[in-house]
Write a protein that holds these residues in place. Structure first.
Motif, mmCIF file in Angstrom:
data_model
loop_
_atom_site.group_PDB
_atom_site.id
_atom_site.type_symbol
_atom_site.label_atom_id
_atom_site.label_comp_id
_atom_site.label_asym_id
_atom_site.label_seq_id
_atom_site.Cartn_x
_atom_site.Cartn_y
_atom_site.Cartn_z
ATOM 1 N N GLN A 209 48.626 27.837 52.832
ATOM 2 C CA GLN A 209 47.613 27.318 53.738
ATOM 3 C C GLN A 209 46.230 27.400 53.113
ATOM 4 O OE1 GLN A 209 48.056 29.576 57.397
ATOM 5 N NE2 GLN A 209 49.512 28.090 58.216
ATOM 6 N N ALA A 210 45.345 26.502 53.532
ATOM 7 C CA ALA A 210 43.966 26.544 53.069
ATOM 8 C C ALA A 210 43.368 27.920 53.319
ATOM 9 C CB ALA A 210 43.142 25.471 53.766
ATOM 10 N N GLY A 211 42.640 28.419 52.319
ATOM 11 C CA GLY A 211 42.067 29.748 52.389
ATOM 12 C C GLY A 211 42.946 30.826 51.809
ATOM 13 N N GLY A 212 44.186 30.494 51.514
ATOM 14 C CA GLY A 212 45.119 31.454 50.954
ATOM 15 C C GLY A 212 45.023 31.561 49.449
ATOM 16 N N SER A 213 45.952 32.309 48.868
ATOM 17 C CA SER A 213 45.946 32.578 47.438
ATOM 18 C C SER A 213 47.322 32.376 46.826
ATOM 19 C CB SER A 213 45.498 34.024 47.163
ATOM 20 O OG SER A 213 44.184 34.267 47.625
ATOM 21 N N LEU A 214 47.327 32.039 45.544
ATOM 22 C CA LEU A 214 48.534 31.964 44.739
ATOM 23 C C LEU A 214 48.215 32.492 43.351
ATOM 24 C CD1 LEU A 214 50.144 28.472 45.486
ATOM 25 C CD2 LEU A 214 51.121 30.704 46.041
ATOM 26 N N ARG A 215 49.225 33.028 42.686
ATOM 27 C CA ARG A 215 49.092 33.482 41.308
ATOM 28 C C ARG A 215 50.117 32.754 40.457
ATOM 29 N NH1 ARG A 215 50.959 39.118 38.523
ATOM 30 N NH2 ARG A 215 49.278 39.358 36.977
ATOM 31 N N LEU A 216 49.635 31.938 39.528
ATOM 32 C CA LEU A 216 50.500 31.225 38.611
ATOM 33 C C LEU A 216 50.684 32.033 37.334
ATOM 34 C CD1 LEU A 216 49.114 27.571 38.868
ATOM 35 C CD2 LEU A 216 50.786 28.732 40.339
ATOM 36 N N SER A 217 51.874 31.940 36.756
ATOM 37 C CA SER A 217 52.172 32.602 35.498
ATOM 38 C C SER A 217 52.642 31.579 34.484
ATOM 39 C CB SER A 217 53.255 33.669 35.677
ATOM 40 O OG SER A 217 52.838 34.691 36.556
ATOM 41 N N CYS A 218 52.314 31.812 33.231
ATOM 42 C CA CYS A 218 52.784 30.989 32.124
ATOM 43 C C CYS A 218 53.292 31.925 31.052
ATOM 44 C CB CYS A 218 51.661 30.107 31.588
ATOM 45 S SG CYS A 218 52.086 29.182 30.096
ATOM 46 N N GLN A 219 54.595 31.905 30.832
ATOM 47 C CA GLN A 219 55.195 32.763 29.828
ATOM 48 C C GLN A 219 55.518 31.950 28.583
ATOM 49 O OE1 GLN A 219 58.765 34.961 30.934
ATOM 50 N NE2 GLN A 219 58.174 36.577 29.506
ATOM 51 N N GLY A 220 55.081 32.443 27.443
ATOM 52 C CA GLY A 220 55.300 31.753 26.184
ATOM 53 C C GLY A 220 56.206 32.517 25.250
ATOM 54 N N SER A 221 56.725 31.786 24.282
ATOM 55 C CA SER A 221 57.524 32.381 23.227
ATOM 56 C C SER A 221 56.849 32.107 21.888
ATOM 57 C CB SER A 221 58.942 31.833 23.236
ATOM 58 O OG SER A 221 58.955 30.434 22.985
ATOM 59 N N GLY A 222 57.253 32.843 20.876
ATOM 60 C CA GLY A 222 56.660 32.688 19.557
ATOM 61 C C GLY A 222 55.969 33.958 19.099
ATOM 62 N N ARG A 223 56.184 34.302 17.872
ATOM 63 C CA ARG A 223 55.638 35.552 17.357
ATOM 64 C C ARG A 223 54.129 35.526 17.184
ATOM 65 N NH1 ARG A 223 60.079 37.545 12.794
ATOM 66 N NH2 ARG A 223 61.823 37.755 14.264
ATOM 67 N N THR A 224 53.508 34.334 17.128
ATOM 68 C CA THR A 224 52.067 34.215 16.991
ATOM 69 C C THR A 224 51.389 33.828 18.293
ATOM 70 O OG1 THR A 224 52.245 31.909 16.227
ATOM 71 C CG2 THR A 224 52.255 33.638 14.556
ATOM 72 N N PHE A 225 52.048 34.058 19.435
ATOM 73 C CA PHE A 225 51.507 33.696 20.732
ATOM 74 C C PHE A 225 50.099 34.235 20.946
ATOM 75 C CE2 PHE A 225 50.738 34.730 25.175
ATOM 76 C CZ PHE A 225 51.027 33.528 25.817
ATOM 77 N N SER A 226 49.869 35.475 20.568
ATOM 78 C CA SER A 226 48.589 36.110 20.849
ATOM 79 C C SER A 226 47.425 35.485 20.093
ATOM 80 C CB SER A 226 48.662 37.611 20.541
ATOM 81 O OG SER A 226 48.916 37.831 19.163
ATOM 82 N N SER A 227 47.674 34.671 19.090
ATOM 83 C CA SER A 227 46.612 34.043 18.322
ATOM 84 C C SER A 227 46.140 32.717 18.926
ATOM 85 C CB SER A 227 47.057 33.806 16.877
ATOM 86 O OG SER A 227 48.055 32.806 16.809
#
Length: 123
Positions: free
Chosen positions: A13-31
């Motif tokens: 509903q309007a005024g509410g909240s959501l939290r989206l997540s994005c999970q990645g793979s790969g050994r160099t993800f942090s770069s």
């Protein structure tokens, strides 16, 4: 070398909240710089938020500034988009992006796109 999977979308509903997540793979993800775009029906994809590879710099579209927060946990290969005070105009498919340069994320020309997750905000 990077695969991205979004989750956390849904109906709120309007005024509410959501939290989206994005999970990645790969050994160099942090770069990689990472971010979010969104696309509403009948509209072009638009930039939402950016976070640098270190997490030390963020950027937001004016339309979401003060309401959305982006963060990342490199140990979990995950980036988050916390969305508060949601409005019906936030309704869109939200896409996670990753690129070796921040300007590629902001410009919508990243190295990798996720498949998207639907966010619907009712009035």
């Amino acid at each position: 070398q990077v695969q991205l999977v979004e989750s956390g979308g849904g109906l709120v509903q309007a005024g509410g909240s959501l939290r989206l997540s994005c999970q990645g793979s790969g050994r160099t993800f942090s770069s990689y710089a990472m971010g979010w775009f969104r696309q509403a029906p009948g509209k072009e994809r638009e930039f939402v938020a950016l976070i640098s590879w270190s997490g030390g710099a963020t950027n937001f579209a004016d339309s979401v500034k003060g309401r959305f927060t982006i963060s990342r946990d490199n140990a979990k290969n995950t980036v988050y988009l916390q969305m508060n005070s949601l409005k019906p105009e936030d309704t869109a498919v939200y896409y996670c992006l990753a690129a070796q340069k921040s300007y590629l994320v902001i410009g919508g020309t990243p190295d990798y796109w996720g498949q998207g997750t639907q966010v619907t905000v009712s009035s």
